[in-house]
Scaffold this motif. Structure first.
Motif: not given
Lengths: 112, 111
Positions: A73-79
């Motif tokens: 699993l991955s966590l994306h933070i944008v921006p």
């Protein structure tokens, strides 16, 4: 035997860009996954979660992706923002269990 | 509404001394947990409780004892402190099984 692994101890990202934090697990019985954020001298705070019946969950700037076949699993933070600088822990739990298994954490630094 | 509080915030012990860490909640949650956090080790579960009067061992229970005499309090005891117990201790509570709410932590140094 570590069932939840965060292989990157640290990550440095420029403000405004995407931060991607990764987590791998070995136990196929895990069915619920969470991300916690921790600032120095504070307790971890819940950030976002995902059930194994989904492959994506989004909450504002934060998105968690689950790839069950890869046990990843991955966590994306944008921006990314400077206030996102913290240690991020992924955690997992299985069916009929009262316990969470935590990874070792990834320290994210967002610089201007 | 204080949520989850931990007492004390910081303590220094000598090897062989005993102490009790207190976790108190005003959230009326059934489940309470004690973790320790060490560099490069993440959060490891020491003991937990699924209700008043019940306790169970976690991943690293040796050297610790716990009690849950009241629903709102969960005590973690060290009978004879060792330098290996130098750590940051976190208490967590939950009623929804998976989302745990953490206290601010207790920093313990054993000399």
């Amino acid at each position: 035997d570590q069932q939840v692994k965060q292989n990157s101890p640290s990550l440095s990202v420029q403000e405004g860009r995407i931060s991607i934090l990764n987590c791998d697990y070995t136990n196929s019985m895990f069915d619920y996954f969470l991300w916690y954020k921790k600032y120095p001298a504070e307790g971890p705070t819940f950030l976002i979660s995902i059930s194994s019946i989904k492959d994506k969950n989004e909450d504002g700037r934060f998105t968690v992706f689950l790839n069950k076949s890869a046990k990843h699993l991955s966590l994306h933070i944008v921006p990314s923002q400077p206030g996102d600088s913290a240690v991020y822990f992924c955690a997992a739990s299985g069916v009929n269990t009262d316990k969470l298994i935590f990874g070792t954490g990834t320290r994210l630094q967002v610089f201007p | 509404n204080a949520g989850v509080t931990q007492t004390p915030k910081f303590r220094v012990l000598k090897t062989g001394q005993s102490m009790t860490l207190l976790c108190a909640q005003d959230m009326n949650h059934e489940y309470m947990y004690w973790y320790r956090q060490d560099p490069g080790m993440g959060l490891r579960l020491i003991h937990y409780s699924v209700g008043e009067g019940t306790t169970a061992k976690g991943e690293v229970p040796d050297g610790y004892n716990v009690s849950r005499l009241k629903k709102q309090n969960f005590l973690l005891g060290l009978e004879s402190a060792a330098p290996s117990q130098t750590s940051v201790y976190f208490c967590a509570v939950t009623s929804v099984q998976e989302t745990q709410y953490f206290g601010p932590g207790t920093r313990l140094l054993v000399l």
